[in-house]
Design a protein around this motif. Structure first.
Motif, PDB file in Angstrom:
ATOM      1  N   PRO A 681       3.841   5.305   3.172  1.00  0.00           N
ATOM      2  CA  PRO A 681       3.198   5.550   4.471  1.00  0.00           C
ATOM      3  C   PRO A 681       4.185   5.372   5.620  1.00  0.00           C
ATOM      4  O   PRO A 681       5.129   4.590   5.538  1.00  0.00           O
ATOM      5  CB  PRO A 681       2.088   4.488   4.514  1.00  0.00           C
ATOM      6  CG  PRO A 681       1.869   4.094   3.093  1.00  0.00           C
ATOM      7  CD  PRO A 681       3.176   4.237   2.410  1.00  0.00           C
ATOM      8  N   ARG A 682       3.951   6.097   6.708  1.00  0.00           N
ATOM      9  CA  ARG A 682       4.863   6.034   7.836  1.00  0.00           C
ATOM     10  C   ARG A 682       4.880   4.664   8.498  1.00  0.00           C
ATOM     11  O   ARG A 682       5.883   4.254   9.085  1.00  0.00           O
ATOM     12  CB  ARG A 682       4.486   7.092   8.867  1.00  0.00           C
ATOM     13  CG  ARG A 682       4.758   8.514   8.414  1.00  0.00           C
ATOM     14  CD  ARG A 682       4.508   9.492   9.541  1.00  0.00           C
ATOM     15  NE  ARG A 682       4.846  10.854   9.121  1.00  0.00           N
ATOM     16  CZ  ARG A 682       4.771  11.915   9.934  1.00  0.00           C
ATOM     17  NH1 ARG A 682       4.356  11.749  11.186  1.00  0.00           N
ATOM     18  NH2 ARG A 682       5.089  13.123   9.482  1.00  0.00           N
ATOM     19  N   ASP A 683       3.746   3.966   8.434  1.00  0.00           N
ATOM     20  CA  ASP A 683       3.685   2.657   9.075  1.00  0.00           C
ATOM     21  C   ASP A 683       4.090   1.532   8.130  1.00  0.00           C
ATOM     22  O   ASP A 683       3.822   0.362   8.410  1.00  0.00           O
ATOM     23  CB  ASP A 683       2.281   2.401   9.621  1.00  0.00           C
ATOM     24  CG  ASP A 683       1.222   2.434   8.515  1.00  0.00           C
ATOM     25  OD1 ASP A 683       1.557   2.872   7.393  1.00  0.00           O
ATOM     26  OD2 ASP A 683       0.079   2.022   8.778  1.00  0.00           O
ATOM     27  N   CYS A 684       4.766   1.870   7.026  1.00  0.00           N
ATOM     28  CA  CYS A 684       5.188   0.849   6.061  1.00  0.00           C
ATOM     29  C   CYS A 684       6.246  -0.042   6.707  1.00  0.00           C
ATOM     30  O   CYS A 684       7.227   0.450   7.289  1.00  0.00           O
ATOM     31  CB  CYS A 684       5.746   1.511   4.804  1.00  0.00           C
ATOM     32  SG  CYS A 684       6.173   0.337   3.491  1.00  0.00           S
ATOM     33  N   SER A 685       6.063  -1.338   6.615  1.00  0.00           N
ATOM     34  CA  SER A 685       6.975  -2.294   7.254  1.00  0.00           C
ATOM     35  C   SER A 685       8.111  -2.728   6.334  1.00  0.00           C
ATOM     36  O   SER A 685       8.863  -3.635   6.684  1.00  0.00           O
ATOM     37  CB  SER A 685       6.187  -3.525   7.712  1.00  0.00           C
ATOM     38  OG  SER A 685       5.566  -4.159   6.594  1.00  0.00           O
TER      39      SER A 685
END
Length: 761
Positions: A681-685
């Motif tokens: 996912p793009r918001d993966c930290s």
């Protein structure tokens, strides 16, 4: 008491004592004037003039030639052949025109570098062929069997492809290497039809490790794989050519020899005898094979310069001794040259009998140069002889420069030639007192020469054994001193006599003698391998220290003046550099299915979705880890489920291997690094390594830094070579994988519901 003399102050005093106090400056020491450096500088100039004198240039030419080849293999993309050749020819012409000028040596070295670069470029262009980029399933192949390799568990052969058909791919290859069930490999020279599964050539298992695919490319092989189903032999549509008919004769000869030896020998005796005479080593049992390499005697099993020298030496001295029995021949004919010619023929036969592999060819060229030097009345063992042999080998096979057998054989030979040229004249000088005479009489001098030769050869090959095999042999000198005299004086001569007596049926006694010598060799290897600390392991240290060590060995071997000790300084620097190279924190395989993470205990822990014993073995060896690929401790601290695995690395950071999309949600929140088979996912930290990155850059090696991971890839961005083509869309690789900043969470309405509001609110 010291004698009195005149001090620098002009007063009487004791010679060698302090000068008068009045002459001592406030700092306590006399200042060093500029004139004090003049003798030192003049001495350096004298040494430099001696090193550049007449006859000292030739040994450096192959060094420069090899440097040019090294530059070729270090290039990011394939050089332009025409430009490389034109530059090399132009520099050679300039060197000829300036042959009487002071700068001639520098121009010759520069021309040799350019010639080496152009030679390697030309060789690659001459053998250019296709390389498989992705796996192919159920490929229909027809072709000629060029070589066959009988191994312990499976057999293997190389197929020269005539036709290649696949339902999903139109790739065409010239040669492929296929594995088959034991005993089912077709005869060399036969025309076969089969179906196979093909895989791209095996690349480096970690950045900086050996490139097996490059080896296969220079052998003309574009893919490897295994046969599916039966192999059908049929009539060829056309003749295979002279080379194929010639190649078919040798396996029959080796098969006949291998079949004859077991009548007298069995077990490891038979396996080692077969390896020494035919080059087939796979029948040796694993315990004995491991003991051979641990003890430092593994070189005996690989036909190399030693075996070729023994064969040529035995034939040379035997023929010369027989001819010397006839005084008429001794007085009027050059029997030494006749013996050298016979030894050359014997070495050529041994080359063919052993399979004429690339390493054996190099050994033959070196031996041939020595024997030809004897025939034309030149000194046989000199730096010039070694230089000529090296130039021949590198001109024919420039790819040999990056092969461990070339590096180790020439390093050992350089050390031995330096020993002969520099050290042995003193050892072999006439004894000047009775103690030296008695030592020489009882063989002490010969024992000293053997000890020094084993020590020098072992030390010279140590950097390359440590670099390629991550192994050193602390007791190699002991094993070689105990076993090699028996191998040289009993095993190899008995094997040669057995070959000669085989057609007449009297070879059994020679095989028995050979077996006794092999028993002694096995006994020595097992004894040495069982000594405390016999297994010496060395972690991978990269190309830099090896280049520094190579330069040090060359300076030590080729320089004659005290300047040679600069080579010893380089060796010390290389050793310190090698042991201080930091080891990786994470290793990722090229397919992303195997991940090794360094835990808090300093050892690697394995997460995998597909087992690859060879890969894990290579990783552990490069980490100087003695564990086997099946050791259960590799999985300690690793937690796995059907969606993937997770483990804790150094510093407490978690590393995850995600095999299913549903695992990414939790991994992105808790892990610092994720190896995923699906896009994250793009918001993966977390830092993410996906299959697209692995497809473009191959296996990865990561080191933990403050804000992420430093990455080293097998195929960095911009690298495009024939044996490792760039993937379409490949760009510059990121040297650092940074942890992405956490995406801000969206604002949430905080107004409570009316039913939830309490009275006291």
């Amino acid at each position: 008491m010291a004698e009195q003399g005149t001090t620098p102050g002009g007063k009487r005093g004791y010679a060698g004592t302090w000068p008068p106090r009045a002459a001592v400056p406030a700092g306590g020491y006399l200042p060093v004037s500029a004139s004090s450096w003049r003798p030192f500088v003049e001495t350096l100039r004298q040494w430099a003039r001696a090193e550049t004198g007449a006859g000292r240039l030739l040994p450096w030419v192959p060094v420069a030639f090899g440097t040019g080849i090294a530059f070729y293999f270090a290039a990011e993309h394939e050089p332009v052949l025409s430009v490389s050749v034109i530059v090399a020819i132009a520099l050679c012409l300039v060197a000829v025109l300036l042959r009487r000028h002071r700068i001639f040596p520098a121009i010759v070295m520069l021309a040799a570098v350019a010639a080496g670069f152009a030679t390697a470029t030309w060789k690659t262009a001459r053998i250019a062929h296709g390389v498989l980029a992705r796996p192919m399933f159920s490929v229909a192949l027809t072709g000629f069997v060029e070589t066959r390799d009988i191994r312990e568990k499976t057999d293997r052969f190389v197929l020269r492809v005539v036709s290649m058909e696949s339902p999903r791919d139109n790739t065409k290859l010239e040669r492929v290497r296929l594995s088959v069930k034991k005993g089912t490999a077709p005869e060399v020279g036969s025309f076969v039809e089969l179906k196979a599964r093909l895989m791209p050539p095996l690349g480096p298992q970690r950045p900086g490790s050996y490139d097996f695919g490059r080896d296969l490319y220079f052998q003309g092989i574009g893919a490897s794989g295994f046969v599916m189903g039966a192999i059908k032999t049929s009539e060829p549509p056309a003749a295979g050519g002279f080379a194929l008919r010639y190649a078919a004769i040798l396996p029959g000869l080796r098969d006949a020899l291998a079949a004859r030896i077991p009548t007298t020998l069995d077990g490891d005796q038979r396996a080692i005898a077969t390896a020494l005479l035919t080059g087939r080593r796979d029948a040796i049992t694993t315990p004995v094979n491991d003991a051979m390499f641990i003890s430092g005697l593994g070189h005996v099993l690989s036909i190399s310069g030693y075996h070729m020298a023994v064969v040529a030496g035995v034939v040379f001295f035997t023929i010369r001794a027989l001819l010397a029995l006839f005084p008429a021949l001794t007085a009027g004919h050059p029997i030494k040259k006749w013996a050298a010619a016979a030894a050359l023929v014997a070495a050529a036969f041994y080359l063919l009998l052993s399979g004429a592999e690339v390493a054996t060819q190099r050994s033959f060229f070196m031996t041939a140069v020595v024997l030809i030097a004897v025939i034309v009345d030149r000194r046989a063992i000199t730096f010039r002889t070694l230089a000529v042999a090296a130039l021949i080998v590198l001109a024919i096979a420039p790819e040999a420069l990056v092969h461990p057998s070339f590096q180790m054989s020439f390093a050992a030979t350089l050390g031995l030639v330096a020993l002969v040229q520099i050290g042995l004249p003193n050892l072999l000088a006439s004894p000047d007192h009775s103690v030296t005479a008695r030592l020489a009489l009882w063989g002490g001098r010969e024992l000293m020469v053997l000890t020094l030769a084993s020590l020098v050869a072992g030390l010279a090959t140590t950097p390359y054994a440590a670099f390629h095999f991550h192994r050193v042999t602390p007791y190699g000198l002991l094993a070689n001193l105990a076993a090699m005299p028996v191998v040289s004086a009993v095993v190899m001569p008995a094997g040669l006599l057995g070959l000669l007596a085989m057609p007449f049926g009297f070879d059994g006694v020679f095989w028995a003698i050979m077996g006794f010598g092999i028993d002694w060799m096995i006994l020595v290897t097992q004894w040495v391998a069982a000594l405390p600390g016999a297994v010496g392991r060395m972690a991978a240290f990269g190309v830099g220290p090896m280049i520094a060590a190579s330069a040090g060995l060359i300076l030590l071997g080729l320089l004659r003046t005290p300047l040679r000790w600069s080579g010893a300084v380089l060796l010390v620097v290389a050793s310190v550099w090698a042991v201080r190279v930091p080891q990786p924190d994470v290793l990722v395989s090229a397919d992303g299915r195997n991940v090794a993470v360094r835990g808090g205990d300093g050892r690697l822990h394995l997460m995998h979705s597909a087992k690859d014993a060879f890969l894990v073995k290579e990783w552990l060896a490069a980490d100087a880890d003695a564990r086997a690929a099946t050791d259960p401790s590799l999985g300690e601290g690793v937690s796995c489920d059907p969606s993937g695995c997770v483990t804790q690395g150094t510093g407490g950071a978690f590393v995850a291997l995600a095999t299913r999309p549903e695992a990414l949600a939790d991994d992105c929140e808790r892990a610092a690094l994720i190896v995923a088979t699906r896009p994250a996912p793009r918001d993966c930290s977390a830092s993410v390594i996906d299959t697209e990155r692995l497809r473009r850059h191959g296996a990865l090696m990561l080191r933990r830094i403050r804000d992420g991971y430093a990455i080293e890839a097998v195929r960095p961005g911009g690298i495009d070579r024939p044996w490792s083509p760039a993937v379409p869309g490949d760009g510059e690789s990121e040297p650092i994988l940074r942890v992405p900043a956490a995406a801000p969470r969206p604002a949430v309405d905080a107004t409570p519901s009316e039913v939830d509001v309490q009275g006291e609110d």
